[in-house]
Design a protein around this motif. Structure first.
Motif, PDB file in Angstrom:
ATOM      1  N   ALA A 156      26.839  25.824  22.355  1.00  0.00           N
ATOM      2  CA  ALA A 156      27.600  25.433  21.173  1.00  0.00           C
ATOM      3  C   ALA A 156      29.091  25.695  21.364  1.00  0.00           C
ATOM      4  N   MET A 157      29.439  26.828  21.971  1.00  0.00           N
ATOM      5  CA  MET A 157      30.850  27.117  22.224  1.00  0.00           C
ATOM      6  C   MET A 157      31.481  26.035  23.093  1.00  0.00           C
ATOM      7  N   GLN A 158      30.814  25.711  24.187  1.00  0.00           N
ATOM      8  CA  GLN A 158      31.395  24.754  25.129  1.00  0.00           C
ATOM      9  C   GLN A 158      31.521  23.361  24.516  1.00  0.00           C
ATOM     10  N   LEU A 159      30.472  22.912  23.843  1.00  0.00           N
ATOM     11  CA  LEU A 159      30.501  21.563  23.275  1.00  0.00           C
ATOM     12  C   LEU A 159      31.508  21.460  22.129  1.00  0.00           C
ATOM     13  N   TYR A 183      33.905  30.854  28.320  1.00  0.00           N
ATOM     14  CA  TYR A 183      33.219  29.611  27.963  1.00  0.00           C
ATOM     15  C   TYR A 183      33.831  28.926  26.749  1.00  0.00           C
ATOM     16  N   GLY A 184      35.064  29.271  26.419  1.00  0.00           N
ATOM     17  CA  GLY A 184      35.784  28.479  25.424  1.00  0.00           C
ATOM     18  C   GLY A 184      36.064  29.139  24.098  1.00  0.00           C
ATOM     19  N   ALA A 185      35.669  30.383  23.888  1.00  0.00           N
ATOM     20  CA  ALA A 185      35.930  31.027  22.603  1.00  0.00           C
ATOM     21  C   ALA A 185      37.428  31.206  22.389  1.00  0.00           C
ATOM     22  N   ASP A 186      37.873  30.917  21.173  1.00  0.00           N
ATOM     23  CA  ASP A 186      39.277  31.131  20.807  1.00  0.00           C
ATOM     24  C   ASP A 186      39.477  32.484  20.150  1.00  0.00           C
ATOM     25  N   GLY A 187      38.410  33.029  19.597  1.00  0.00           N
ATOM     26  CA  GLY A 187      38.492  34.317  18.939  1.00  0.00           C
ATOM     27  C   GLY A 187      37.140  34.986  18.934  1.00  0.00           C
ATOM     28  N   ILE A 188      37.131  36.293  18.693  1.00  0.00           N
ATOM     29  CA  ILE A 188      35.918  37.101  18.746  1.00  0.00           C
ATOM     30  C   ILE A 188      35.613  37.665  17.367  1.00  0.00           C
TER      31      ILE A 188
END
Length: 333
Positions: A156-159, A183-188
Motif C-alpha cells: 500500500a505504501m509503494q502503490l 519504501y516510500g513513507a513520508d511520515g511515521i
C-alpha cells in the motif's frame, strides 16, 4: 510430487507432507511447477477451518503460487509450456506442483522472478484494490497505512506513493522507521506511544495540519482501528483488509455521520469471482511497475516445503521480517 495435505482442521502441525500423484490440468487450468508459494496470515485460518472459503477435505492449502507451466488444460489459450506465471489459485500452492486457473494467471516479465512474484502475490493486488477501488485514493491525498511493515502495508505504501499520495506509515516501534521510509513513507506514526486512542490522532493531525487522513488502509483491527478512526479526515475512507491484531472492532454509526466517513471491507477473493476485470487491471499494472523497477517486491525469508508449519508460525509471531515464502522445488535460506 510432495504436497502439504489438510485432512483435519487444526494447527498447521496437524497437516502432513505427503507424496501425491502429479495432477493433470482440467479445462481452463494450468499445471505449474511451484517455484515460490507465499505464506499468508489467512493461511492460518484455512488450516484452522475458520476461513470463509474452504474446499472439501483432504486438500492442499496455499494461495497465489508462482512457477513454470508444465501442461495446459483443454481450451486454454494465450499460454505455453515453459512460461513462468503467477497463478492466483485459492488453494494448492503448498506443493511441488499445483493446478491454477488460467483466467486468474499472469505471465511474468523476464525481470520479475518467481520469488518476486510470490512476494507480490495477494499483497499488492489487495493493496491496489483497497487503495484505488474501495478507497478511491486521489493524487495529493494523505494515506495512513496501518501495519506498514507487513506485506499488504508495504504494498500500500509503494502503490500510494506512485499514484501521488502522501503516505503516513504506522509502525509498532520507532526502530522500524528506517525500514518503511525506504519504501516510500513520508511520515511515521508510532503505535508504541502511550494512550494510543489520543496519541495516534495527535500524530496524524500534526502531520496533516489538523486535517486527518483521507484514506486509511487497515490490516490490523483491534485498538489500532479504533484509534485510527478518530484520525480520519472529513469524507475520509477507511478500508478494512484484516484483523491481524486479533480483535474484530465494532463501530458506532453516529460517528460515521458526524464526519461523513466511509468504512468498507475488502475480501479480494470476491473481486476475483465477481469482478475479474478489476483484478486483471490491477495485476497488469503491478507487474508492469515491477518490471520497470518502480515497485520493489522487497525482502523475503524462504523455507523448504517441509518447514511449512515453522514458516507460518514465524509469520504469525512476527519473527520473520519481510515476506515469507515456501520454495517447494528449490533451496531455502
Amino acid at each position: 510430487m510432495k504436497a502439504v495435505v489438510i485432512e483435519e482442521f487444526g494447527p498447521p502441525s496437524k497437516a502432513s507432507l505427503q507424496d501425491l500423484p502429479m495432477p493433470e490440468p482440467g479445462p481452463g487450468q494450468l499445471l505449474i511447477e511451484v517455484e515460490a508459494a507465499p505464506v499468508n496470515f489467512v493461511d492460518s485460518l484455512v488450516f484452522g477451518g475458520s476461513y470463509q472459503f474452504l474446499p472439501q477435505r483432504p486438500f492442499t492449502p496455499g494461495k497465489g503460487p508462482a512457477g513454470k507451466i508444465l501442461a495446459l488444460g483443454a481450451g486454454v489459450e494465450g499460454f505455453k509450456t515453459g512460461q513462468r506465471v503467477l497463478g492466483m489459485a485459492e488453494h494448492g500452492g503448498y506443493a511441488q506442483a499445483a493446478l491454477v486457473p488460467a483466467a486468474d494467471s499472469y505471465v511474468l516479465p523476464d525481470s520479475v522472478s518467481s520469488e518476486d512474484a510470490g512476494v507480490l502475490s495477494l499483497a499488492f493486488d489487495t493493496a491496489w484494490t483497497a487503495l484505488f477501488e474501495q478507497g478511491r485514493m486521489q493524487p495529493g491525498e494523505t494515506v495512513l497505512v496501518l501495519g506498514a511493515t507487513g506485506a499488504v502495508g508495504n504494498a500500500a505504501m509503494q502503490l500510494a506513493k506512485i499514484k501521488g499520495g502522501r503516505v503516513l506509515a504506522a509502525v509498532s516501534s520507532p526502530d522500524r522507521a528506517e525500514e518503511v521510509m525506504r519504501y516510500g513513507a513520508d511520515g511515521i506514526i508510532d503505535l508504541s506511544q502511550e494512550n494510543l486512542r489520543d496519541s495516534l490522532r495527535a500524530q496524524v493531525h500534526a502531520q496533516t495540519g489538523g486535517k486527518g487522513a483521507d484514506v486509511v488502509i487497515d490490516p490490523l483491527g483491534g485498538d489500532i482501528f479504533d484509534a485510527a478512526l478518530r484520525a480520519v479526515a472529513w469524507r475520509g475512507r477507511v478500508v478494512v483488509v484484516g484483523f491481524a491484531a486479533g480483535r474484530i472492532p465494532t463501530i458506532k454509526a453516529n460517528y460515521l455521520m458526524l464526519k461523513n466517513i466511509e468504512v468498507s471491507g475488502l475480501q479480494v477473493s470476491d473481486y476475483r469471482k465477481r469482478r475479474p476485470d478489476i483484478l486483471d487491471a490491477a495485476f497488469r499494472e503491478i507487474l508492469t511497475l515491477a518490471a520497470e523497477g518502480r515497485i520493489l517486491p522487497g525482502p523475503r525469508k524462504t523455507y523448504p516445503l517441509e518447514d511449512f508449519a515453522t514458516a507460518l508460525d514465524d509469520l504469525l509471531e512476527r519473527r520473520a521480517r519481510g515476506r515469507v515464502l515456501l520454495l517447494p522445488n528449490g533451496s531455502a535460506a
